[in-house]
Design a protein around this motif. Sequence first.
Motif, PDB file in Angstrom:
ATOM      1  N   LYS A   1       1.862   6.655  -6.824  1.00 52.17           N
ATOM      2  CA  LYS A   1       0.765   7.533  -7.236  1.00 52.17           C
ATOM      3  C   LYS A   1       1.227   8.989  -7.235  1.00 52.17           C
ATOM      4  O   LYS A   1       0.979   9.749  -8.167  1.00 52.17           O
ATOM      5  CB  LYS A   1      -0.398   7.343  -6.260  1.00 52.17           C
ATOM      6  CG  LYS A   1      -1.584   8.204  -6.529  1.00 52.17           C
ATOM      7  CD  LYS A   1      -2.751   7.990  -5.579  1.00 52.17           C
ATOM      8  CE  LYS A   1      -2.593   6.921  -4.585  1.00 52.17           C
ATOM      9  NZ  LYS A   1      -3.740   6.784  -3.673  1.00 52.17           N
TER      10      LYS A   1
ATOM     11  N   PHE B   1     -12.296  13.344  -2.587  1.00 52.35           N
ATOM     12  CA  PHE B   1     -12.291  13.144  -1.139  1.00 52.35           C
ATOM     13  C   PHE B   1     -11.826  14.421  -0.445  1.00 52.35           C
ATOM     14  O   PHE B   1     -10.805  15.012  -0.804  1.00 52.35           O
ATOM     15  CB  PHE B   1     -11.362  11.994  -0.756  1.00 52.35           C
ATOM     16  CG  PHE B   1     -11.187  11.843   0.732  1.00 52.35           C
ATOM     17  CD1 PHE B   1     -12.283  11.686   1.568  1.00 52.35           C
ATOM     18  CD2 PHE B   1      -9.920  11.876   1.304  1.00 52.35           C
ATOM     19  CE1 PHE B   1     -12.132  11.558   2.941  1.00 52.35           C
ATOM     20  CE2 PHE B   1      -9.757  11.749   2.677  1.00 52.35           C
ATOM     21  CZ  PHE B   1     -10.868  11.589   3.492  1.00 52.35           C
TER      22      PHE B   1
ATOM     23  N   SER C   1     -11.519   3.618  -6.008  1.00 56.54           N
ATOM     24  CA  SER C   1     -11.971   3.221  -4.685  1.00 56.54           C
ATOM     25  C   SER C   1     -11.830   4.349  -3.671  1.00 56.54           C
ATOM     26  O   SER C   1     -12.747   4.619  -2.898  1.00 56.54           O
ATOM     27  CB  SER C   1     -11.183   1.997  -4.220  1.00 56.54           C
ATOM     28  OG  SER C   1     -11.480   1.696  -2.876  1.00 56.54           O
ATOM     29  N   ARG C   2     -10.679   5.015  -3.685  1.00 56.54           N
ATOM     30  CA  ARG C   2     -10.370   5.981  -2.636  1.00 56.54           C
ATOM     31  C   ARG C   2     -10.653   7.424  -3.021  1.00 56.54           C
ATOM     32  O   ARG C   2     -10.833   8.260  -2.151  1.00 56.54           O
ATOM     33  CB  ARG C   2      -8.904   5.847  -2.241  1.00 56.54           C
ATOM     34  CG  ARG C   2      -8.563   4.475  -1.696  1.00 56.54           C
ATOM     35  CD  ARG C   2      -7.183   4.449  -1.131  1.00 56.54           C
ATOM     36  NE  ARG C   2      -6.884   3.162  -0.551  1.00 56.54           N
ATOM     37  CZ  ARG C   2      -6.095   2.976   0.494  1.00 56.54           C
ATOM     38  NH1 ARG C   2      -5.546   4.021   1.076  1.00 56.54           N
ATOM     39  NH2 ARG C   2      -5.845   1.773   0.954  1.00 56.54           N
ATOM     40  N   GLY C   3     -10.650   7.742  -4.281  1.00 57.50           N
ATOM     41  CA  GLY C   3     -10.931   9.095  -4.711  1.00 57.50           C
ATOM     42  C   GLY C   3      -9.704   9.982  -4.753  1.00 57.50           C
ATOM     43  O   GLY C   3      -8.618   9.637  -4.278  1.00 57.50           O
TER      44      GLY C   3
ATOM     45  N   LYS D   1       0.942   4.221  -2.899  1.00 57.09           N
ATOM     46  CA  LYS D   1       0.779   5.648  -2.656  1.00 57.09           C
ATOM     47  C   LYS D   1       1.987   6.426  -3.151  1.00 57.09           C
ATOM     48  O   LYS D   1       1.862   7.485  -3.764  1.00 57.09           O
ATOM     49  CB  LYS D   1       0.572   5.890  -1.154  1.00 57.09           C
ATOM     50  CG  LYS D   1       0.379   7.358  -0.795  1.00 57.09           C
ATOM     51  CD  LYS D   1       0.127   7.525   0.672  1.00 57.09           C
ATOM     52  CE  LYS D   1      -0.046   9.000   1.000  1.00 57.09           C
ATOM     53  NZ  LYS D   1      -0.249   9.208   2.448  1.00 57.09           N
TER      54      LYS D   1
ATOM     55  N   GLU E   1      -7.262   1.898  -7.650  1.00 52.11           N
ATOM     56  CA  GLU E   1      -7.104   2.499  -6.326  1.00 52.11           C
ATOM     57  C   GLU E   1      -7.824   3.849  -6.246  1.00 52.11           C
ATOM     58  O   GLU E   1      -8.503   4.163  -5.262  1.00 52.11           O
ATOM     59  CB  GLU E   1      -5.619   2.669  -6.021  1.00 52.11           C
ATOM     60  CG  GLU E   1      -5.317   3.232  -4.655  1.00 52.11           C
ATOM     61  CD  GLU E   1      -5.359   2.172  -3.570  1.00 52.11           C
ATOM     62  OE1 GLU E   1      -5.172   2.527  -2.406  1.00 52.11           O
ATOM     63  OE2 GLU E   1      -5.604   0.982  -3.892  1.00 52.11           O
ATOM     64  N   LEU E   2      -7.682   4.653  -7.287  1.00 55.45           N
ATOM     65  CA  LEU E   2      -8.327   5.964  -7.294  1.00 55.45           C
ATOM     66  C   LEU E   2      -9.838   5.836  -7.379  1.00 55.45           C
ATOM     67  O   LEU E   2     -10.578   6.626  -6.800  1.00 55.45           O
ATOM     68  CB  LEU E   2      -7.792   6.802  -8.451  1.00 55.45           C
ATOM     69  CG  LEU E   2      -6.319   7.206  -8.340  1.00 55.45           C
ATOM     70  CD1 LEU E   2      -5.881   7.958  -9.583  1.00 55.45           C
ATOM     71  CD2 LEU E   2      -6.081   8.039  -7.099  1.00 55.45           C
TER      72      LEU E   2
ATOM     73  N   ASN F   1      -7.810  13.183  -3.453  1.00 53.27           N
ATOM     74  CA  ASN F   1      -7.748  13.931  -2.202  1.00 53.27           C
ATOM     75  C   ASN F   1      -7.403  15.392  -2.497  1.00 53.27           C
ATOM     76  O   ASN F   1      -6.393  15.680  -3.145  1.00 53.27           O
ATOM     77  CB  ASN F   1      -6.683  13.307  -1.294  1.00 53.27           C
ATOM     78  CG  ASN F   1      -6.728  13.861   0.116  1.00 53.27           C
ATOM     79  OD1 ASN F   1      -7.034  15.025   0.331  1.00 53.27           O
ATOM     80  ND2 ASN F   1      -6.395  13.018   1.088  1.00 53.27           N
TER      81      ASN F   1
ATOM     82  N   LYS G   1       0.829  -1.204   0.000  1.00 52.35           N
ATOM     83  CA  LYS G   1       0.000   0.000   0.000  1.00 52.35           C
ATOM     84  C   LYS G   1       0.859   1.248   0.000  1.00 52.35           C
ATOM     85  O   LYS G   1       0.571   2.220  -0.675  1.00 52.35           O
ATOM     86  CB  LYS G   1      -0.940  -0.002   1.209  1.00 52.35           C
ATOM     87  CG  LYS G   1      -2.058  -1.032   1.108  1.00 52.35           C
ATOM     88  CD  LYS G   1      -3.010  -0.908   2.282  1.00 52.35           C
ATOM     89  CE  LYS G   1      -4.150  -1.902   2.147  1.00 52.35           C
ATOM     90  NZ  LYS G   1      -5.085  -1.813   3.288  1.00 52.35           N
TER      91      LYS G   1
ATOM     92  N   TYR H   1     -13.347   9.758 -11.267  1.00 45.07           N
ATOM     93  CA  TYR H   1     -13.026   9.491  -9.875  1.00 45.07           C
ATOM     94  C   TYR H   1     -13.883  10.353  -8.943  1.00 45.07           C
ATOM     95  O   TYR H   1     -14.379  11.417  -9.316  1.00 45.07           O
ATOM     96  CB  TYR H   1     -11.547   9.786  -9.596  1.00 45.07           C
ATOM     97  CG  TYR H   1     -10.600   9.133 -10.554  1.00 45.07           C
ATOM     98  CD1 TYR H   1     -10.594   7.755 -10.730  1.00 45.07           C
ATOM     99  CD2 TYR H   1      -9.700   9.900 -11.294  1.00 45.07           C
ATOM    100  CE1 TYR H   1      -9.707   7.151 -11.622  1.00 45.07           C
ATOM    101  CE2 TYR H   1      -8.819   9.318 -12.184  1.00 45.07           C
ATOM    102  CZ  TYR H   1      -8.826   7.936 -12.345  1.00 45.07           C
ATOM    103  OH  TYR H   1      -7.974   7.343 -13.223  1.00 45.07           O
ATOM    104  N   LYS H   2     -13.987   9.884  -7.710  1.00 40.30           N
ATOM    105  CA  LYS H   2     -14.622  10.671  -6.657  1.00 40.30           C
ATOM    106  C   LYS H   2     -13.620  11.682  -6.103  1.00 40.30           C
ATOM    107  O   LYS H   2     -12.414  11.538  -6.267  1.00 40.30           O
ATOM    108  CB  LYS H   2     -15.101   9.768  -5.530  1.00 40.30           C
ATOM    109  CG  LYS H   2     -16.176   8.766  -5.925  1.00 40.30           C
ATOM    110  CD  LYS H   2     -16.545   7.899  -4.738  1.00 40.30           C
ATOM    111  CE  LYS H   2     -17.606   6.872  -5.124  1.00 40.30           C
ATOM    112  NZ  LYS H   2     -17.959   5.995  -3.978  1.00 40.30           N
TER     113      LYS H   2
END
Length: 656
Positions: free
Chosen positions: A10, A75, A39-41, A7, A36-37, A43, A3, A72-73
């Motif tokens: 990324k 966050f 899922s997590r969005g 990151k 990954e993006l 930031n 993980k 993407y979402k």
Amino acid sequence: MAKRQTKHMKMNAWSSSSDTMDPKDVGFNFDLLDEELMSRGINVKWFGAVGDGRTDDTLAFQAAMAKCDKRYKLFIPAGDYRIRQTIENNSRGIFGVGPYIDGGQMGTRIIWDPIDTTTDLLPCIRIRNAGIKAVFEDFGVYGVSKYNSRELGKWINKGLFEQSLYSMFAVGSAAIEVAGSATPIFRNIATAGVKVGQLLNSNNGHVSSYECSWNGLIGVYCRINTGDYFYQGGGISGAFCGVLLGTILAAGHRGGFSAFLHRVHLGFAPYAIYQCIDSGLDDYNRLSSVVGLSGIYMNTMFEQCGEAAIKLLTKSLTSNLRILGFGFSWSTITYTGNTAGWEYSLPDGLRNNVEKQQYAAWFGTVADPTVINDDLGTLRKSTAQGALGSAYIDTLTGDKGSVLTGLGPSETVIRRKVTPLYRNADLQTRMQEREHRTLMPVSAPNLLRNPEVLSNWIVSNASLSLVAADQVPVPITNEMKQVIGSRPVILRITPDGVNSPSIRIKFNAPTLPYRGDANRNLAMQYFILETEHETSTTYRAIGRISAQNAEYIFNDSLTWRTKDWQHLRGRELSSKTGLLYEFSIGGLPKIGEIYVAGVMVTWDHVGSYSPYSHSYMTDSLEIGGPGNGIILTDSATGGRYHLSVINGSLQIRPLP
């Protein structure tokens, strides 16, 4: 370890061109990064957002939103993010950690402090792109305005409020706007300190809200109603109202609010639901009706209402509505020094105490099928000084019989009931009988100042003159000759060619308002000839009476298709107060001369035309038979006297 590496890679993928590492050289899997993006969005802090409540984080939000790329979402971690320009949604949704800061827990709060304070309803977040079923959850949008019910006079113009015009409100911002074809889903969103919390301004409807707290001067403003709104849990309230609906044309109808509300707390405001004229007064005057309420309200509580739970326009048509009780309670009508108390009445500057809380609900026309039952309790009459009943319905129509037990029927005032039989055969028969009365030689008094005196008229967007019957392009009709005589005085209206003209005339009283009888029927009539129209099919006019409290009688647009004289009439409508101001004719074409004759307003029924404010006849009156005469009453003593003529001498004889 995997993980941390993901990151790290990324961030390197978005680093500047000065970085020497090439992700391809280390076997970087971009598909895994994308997953990954997803899922997590994205930031916002990756792009420099600070979240300290002071720093302007607008550019960071815009950069992060651009990177979302409709895939993407976004966050937003816990913090206070100051935003000064509208954020156009480009994400598949926005999420935070919670909308509040309480109990020692940090939440996600956006502080909306726009640079532009002159554009009305400027949103903090506009959801238009990538908004199909996108989810927005766990954050709050808080404006910087200190809206509150006790000081509404700061943001509401009293004169425009009395006309139910949207322009009564001062310019202000919105928290979240739904526009275009977006169909977002909101969960655990909170708004406050803004003019409008949720602005429904889309062409698609289908907006859902779960456990949200929509608040502001107005909680939810359904500006463009395209239907199918869903609210579950949470609350909708505002310093003025919870839900605001208007009269703008959309999807083939005007106004309305078609929604399913389940377990929603309404109220804690002067009005829980309020309807205003936001399409313009001239536009509204031309309409025969606008849409009121429809949908289903289940376990929805109307609590602590300061002025009314529901306040709809007189022209509104409510049908296909099901309210399963109200859970209703009144707020106090006065404010104390306790600013934290549950006090939500209209301030005295907008409505004085003797006029407050007249009804808990105001409807225009209520039509089948409408079910308002008492499962969750009924509306009730206020204990305020000015209270008149539990609910007011201008017109109740339909032959199936709507269920209205939730309105508190024993204290509900229904001004007019219309059944299909009444609308058709029976009404036509009674109206024909009354038409014959117009040919009676002695008329009732005209309640208006003499309409044949040019100076008594007020004209807008036109010039006004008087002409004779032989000066009109279409000869007067036999009906006109019977009703207003063969030599009528005719008004000629010459429009300015730019704006729709109107003419107005006051009621005949030393000082206005004219003080007549409350709830007594009025009647109006006039003849009109329009020489041009602005559409390919119809001519149009609106003759109406204005009364106290922005009440309008006969406020319907009347249309016809042929260029000839029309006899326009209004019957069987009354004023709630009897306090009358003026009669006006508007909605007229901007081009072509217009001719008007025989303008008259009377009590009770349409009568023979008279320009005067006393009974009148157009010919000599002869009293036949020996000994017959006139009986008059002495205005000073009250004595009655018989006047007659004997041998050419006037005889006055007191009566016992």
